[in-house]
Design a protein around this motif. Structure first.
Motif, PDB file in Angstrom:
ATOM      1  N   UNK A   3       0.804  -1.228   0.000  1.00  0.00           N
ATOM      2  CA  UNK A   3       0.000   0.000   0.000  1.00  0.00           C
ATOM      3  C   UNK A   3       0.841   1.284   0.000  1.00  0.00           C
ATOM      4  N   UNK A   4       2.006   1.230   0.674  1.00  0.00           N
ATOM      5  CA  UNK A   4       2.851   2.436   0.724  1.00  0.00           C
ATOM      6  C   UNK A   4       3.331   2.798  -0.688  1.00  0.00           C
ATOM      7  N   UNK A   5       3.615   1.765  -1.470  1.00  0.00           N
ATOM      8  CA  UNK A   5       4.105   2.022  -2.823  1.00  0.00           C
ATOM      9  C   UNK A   5       2.989   2.571  -3.699  1.00  0.00           C
ATOM     10  N   UNK A   6       1.772   2.075  -3.468  1.00  0.00           N
ATOM     11  CA  UNK A   6       0.636   2.598  -4.229  1.00  0.00           C
ATOM     12  C   UNK A   6       0.416   4.061  -3.880  1.00  0.00           C
ATOM     13  N   UNK A   7       0.484   4.348  -2.586  1.00  0.00           N
ATOM     14  CA  UNK A   7       0.327   5.730  -2.136  1.00  0.00           C
ATOM     15  C   UNK A   7       1.363   6.639  -2.792  1.00  0.00           C
ATOM     16  N   UNK A  12       2.817  10.744  -6.765  1.00  0.00           N
ATOM     17  CA  UNK A  12       3.701  11.074  -7.878  1.00  0.00           C
ATOM     18  C   UNK A  12       2.912  11.614  -9.063  1.00  0.00           C
ATOM     19  N   UNK A  13       1.721  11.071  -9.264  1.00  0.00           N
ATOM     20  CA  UNK A  13       0.901  11.498 -10.399  1.00  0.00           C
ATOM     21  C   UNK A  13      -0.197  12.475  -9.980  1.00  0.00           C
ATOM     22  N   UNK A  14      -0.001  13.088  -8.802  1.00  0.00           N
ATOM     23  CA  UNK A  14      -0.961  14.069  -8.294  1.00  0.00           C
ATOM     24  C   UNK A  14      -2.373  13.509  -8.206  1.00  0.00           C
ATOM     25  N   UNK A  15      -2.431  12.259  -7.752  1.00  0.00           N
ATOM     26  CA  UNK A  15      -3.719  11.598  -7.586  1.00  0.00           C
ATOM     27  C   UNK A  15      -3.934  11.409  -6.092  1.00  0.00           C
ATOM     28  N   UNK A  16      -4.945  12.072  -5.587  1.00  0.00           N
ATOM     29  CA  UNK A  16      -5.177  12.084  -4.135  1.00  0.00           C
ATOM     30  C   UNK A  16      -5.239  10.672  -3.554  1.00  0.00           C
ATOM     31  N   UNK A  17      -4.343  10.401  -2.629  1.00  0.00           N
ATOM     32  CA  UNK A  17      -4.194   9.045  -2.113  1.00  0.00           C
ATOM     33  C   UNK A  17      -5.027   8.779  -0.865  1.00  0.00           C
ATOM     34  N   UNK A  18      -6.313   8.554  -1.071  1.00  0.00           N
ATOM     35  CA  UNK A  18      -7.146   8.193   0.080  1.00  0.00           C
ATOM     36  C   UNK A  18      -7.007   6.686   0.298  1.00  0.00           C
ATOM     37  N   UNK A  19      -7.179   6.248   1.559  1.00  0.00           N
ATOM     38  CA  UNK A  19      -7.054   4.808   1.821  1.00  0.00           C
ATOM     39  C   UNK A  19      -8.037   3.984   0.989  1.00  0.00           C
ATOM     40  N   UNK A  65      -9.917   7.428 -15.195  1.00  0.00           N
ATOM     41  CA  UNK A  65      -9.634   8.728 -15.800  1.00  0.00           C
ATOM     42  C   UNK A  65      -8.153   9.092 -15.701  1.00  0.00           C
ATOM     43  N   UNK A  66      -7.525   8.641 -14.623  1.00  0.00           N
ATOM     44  CA  UNK A  66      -6.113   8.956 -14.439  1.00  0.00           C
ATOM     45  C   UNK A  66      -5.180   7.911 -15.036  1.00  0.00           C
ATOM     46  N   UNK A  67      -5.757   6.923 -15.699  1.00  0.00           N
ATOM     47  CA  UNK A  67      -4.940   5.945 -16.408  1.00  0.00           C
ATOM     48  C   UNK A  67      -4.365   4.825 -15.566  1.00  0.00           C
ATOM     49  N   UNK A  68      -4.835   4.668 -14.337  1.00  0.00           N
ATOM     50  CA  UNK A  68      -4.343   3.570 -13.502  1.00  0.00           C
ATOM     51  C   UNK A  68      -5.051   2.254 -13.839  1.00  0.00           C
ATOM     52  N   UNK A  69      -6.290   2.366 -14.287  1.00  0.00           N
ATOM     53  CA  UNK A  69      -7.077   1.177 -14.622  1.00  0.00           C
ATOM     54  C   UNK A  69      -7.712   1.340 -15.996  1.00  0.00           C
ATOM     55  N   UNK A  70      -8.109   0.213 -16.555  1.00  0.00           N
ATOM     56  CA  UNK A  70      -8.810   0.204 -17.829  1.00  0.00           C
ATOM     57  C   UNK A  70     -10.185  -0.428 -17.621  1.00  0.00           C
ATOM     58  N   UNK A  71     -11.239   0.230 -18.107  1.00  0.00           N
ATOM     59  CA  UNK A  71     -12.572  -0.378 -18.035  1.00  0.00           C
ATOM     60  C   UNK A  71     -12.735  -1.386 -19.159  1.00  0.00           C
ATOM     61  N   UNK A  72     -13.258  -2.548 -18.825  1.00  0.00           N
ATOM     62  CA  UNK A  72     -13.471  -3.599 -19.824  1.00  0.00           C
ATOM     63  C   UNK A  72     -14.976  -3.813 -19.962  1.00  0.00           C
ATOM     64  N   UNK A  73     -15.529  -3.373 -21.083  1.00  0.00           N
ATOM     65  CA  UNK A  73     -16.986  -3.433 -21.285  1.00  0.00           C
ATOM     66  C   UNK A  73     -17.361  -4.577 -22.210  1.00  0.00           C
ATOM     67  N   UNK A  74     -16.606  -5.650 -22.146  1.00  0.00           N
ATOM     68  CA  UNK A  74     -16.839  -6.792 -23.044  1.00  0.00           C
ATOM     69  C   UNK A  74     -18.178  -7.460 -22.761  1.00  0.00           C
ATOM     70  N   UNK A  75     -18.589  -7.346 -21.513  1.00  0.00           N
ATOM     71  CA  UNK A  75     -19.827  -7.946 -21.029  1.00  0.00           C
ATOM     72  C   UNK A  75     -20.884  -6.843 -21.070  1.00  0.00           C
ATOM     73  N   UNK A  76     -22.039  -7.149 -21.641  1.00  0.00           N
ATOM     74  CA  UNK A  76     -23.039  -6.132 -21.874  1.00  0.00           C
ATOM     75  C   UNK A  76     -23.523  -5.365 -20.657  1.00  0.00           C
ATOM     76  N   UNK A  77     -23.556  -5.992 -19.503  1.00  0.00           N
ATOM     77  CA  UNK A  77     -24.118  -5.306 -18.356  1.00  0.00           C
ATOM     78  C   UNK A  77     -23.083  -4.632 -17.475  1.00  0.00           C
ATOM     79  N   UNK A  78     -22.324  -5.390 -16.704  1.00  0.00           N
ATOM     80  CA  UNK A  78     -21.413  -4.747 -15.762  1.00  0.00           C
ATOM     81  C   UNK A  78     -20.066  -4.424 -16.389  1.00  0.00           C
ATOM     82  N   UNK A  79     -19.368  -3.459 -15.784  1.00  0.00           N
ATOM     83  CA  UNK A  79     -18.051  -3.078 -16.251  1.00  0.00           C
ATOM     84  C   UNK A  79     -17.000  -3.800 -15.412  1.00  0.00           C
ATOM     85  N   UNK A  80     -16.015  -4.369 -16.085  1.00  0.00           N
ATOM     86  CA  UNK A  80     -14.912  -5.026 -15.387  1.00  0.00           C
ATOM     87  C   UNK A  80     -13.699  -4.110 -15.458  1.00  0.00           C
TER      88      UNK A  80
END
Lengths: 135, 135
Positions: A3-7, A12-19, A65-80
């Motif tokens: 977690x410390x490394x994620x924080x 580093x990328x000016x992304x507010x690090x809330x727990x 939005x900040x590029x840490x994750x990618x949304x996968x909409x391969x499945x019609x209903x929920x987003x992975x």
DNA sequence: TTCATTGCAAAAGTTTTGCACGTGC
DNA sequence: GCACGTGCAAAACTTTTGCAATGAA
């Protein structure tokens, strides 16, 4: 990743690090199964019972939005969600719902002059080996 | 395409030709804007006020299973439908939500030995020309 | 301190389900 | 005639919204 490394990465990328954001990202990094919001929520709730579902959605939206994750909409209903942001393809088994990564060259479309392309996704669907042999 | 021809096409492929299924397919063929279930329902309701939303969902599901339509899950929430079943890419504008077709070679992934690939989709997202110039 | 994020409850929106009725073949 | 499709209402789900309280920088 601890977690410390994620924080540190977030700051580093000016992304507010809330727990909460750290916990969500930590989970998606550790579970490369392309979890959806419900699975992530269920898991983070265990270490923090006051975790809100809204916060999971907020965090996931911001992380994408900040590029840490990618949304996968391969499945019609929920987003992975996927922590592997390097270009690759996604395969979903229409029988068990499991999502698999695979290598594929980045496709080059034509006829999109004047368009600003922000993301490209390659989705396959069909049967995974175990479901294919099930019948 | 006139309804009689759609009916003939359905029967040819042993697909039960109910007037509701014909109406749904007719709409998607005539409107190449990748409509979703709500848009289709709203339209077919005009010519037949007793048309049920469930029937639209049933028809769309069957039409996809029989290869008459393609589901487009580029948008995380609702499913859009396309009557052009030949391979091509889809671009969605993250600003206005419009979906555009484009030409792209079929991608060839690797590392999927043992998988049965039923469908391939290439999705791009970004800004369409008019939204790009809006700001 | 300040402003973005969190948490809660309620709402919105899409899709599914159960079941009686109707209809294509 | 019979299996399959339709229609209705309700339910199931995912995601969004409004707003007061909290906390990271």
């Amino acid at each position: 990743m601890q977690k410390e490394r994620i924080t540190a990465l977030f700051k580093e990328k000016n992304f507010r690090a809330t727990p909460q954001r750290v916990a969500v990202y930590d989970y998606v990094c550790a579970h490369r199964t392309h979890p959806d919001a419900a699975q992530i929520y269920e898991s983070v709730l265990k270490s923090d019972p006051s975790f809100s579902k809204t916060t999971v959605y907020n965090a996931l939206k911001s992380l994408c939005e900040s590029g840490f994750l990618i949304p996968v909409t391969i499945d019609g209903d929920k987003v992975h969600y996927d922590a592997n942001v390097d270009f690759h393809g996604h395969f979903i088994c229409t029988c068990c719902g499991e999502i698999y990564d695979f290598d594929v060259p980045e496709p080059h479309g034509s006829g999109l002059g004047g368009f600003k392309i922000a993301r490209k996704d390659v989705y396959y669907s069909g049967l995974c080996p175990s479901c294919k042999n099930k019948n």
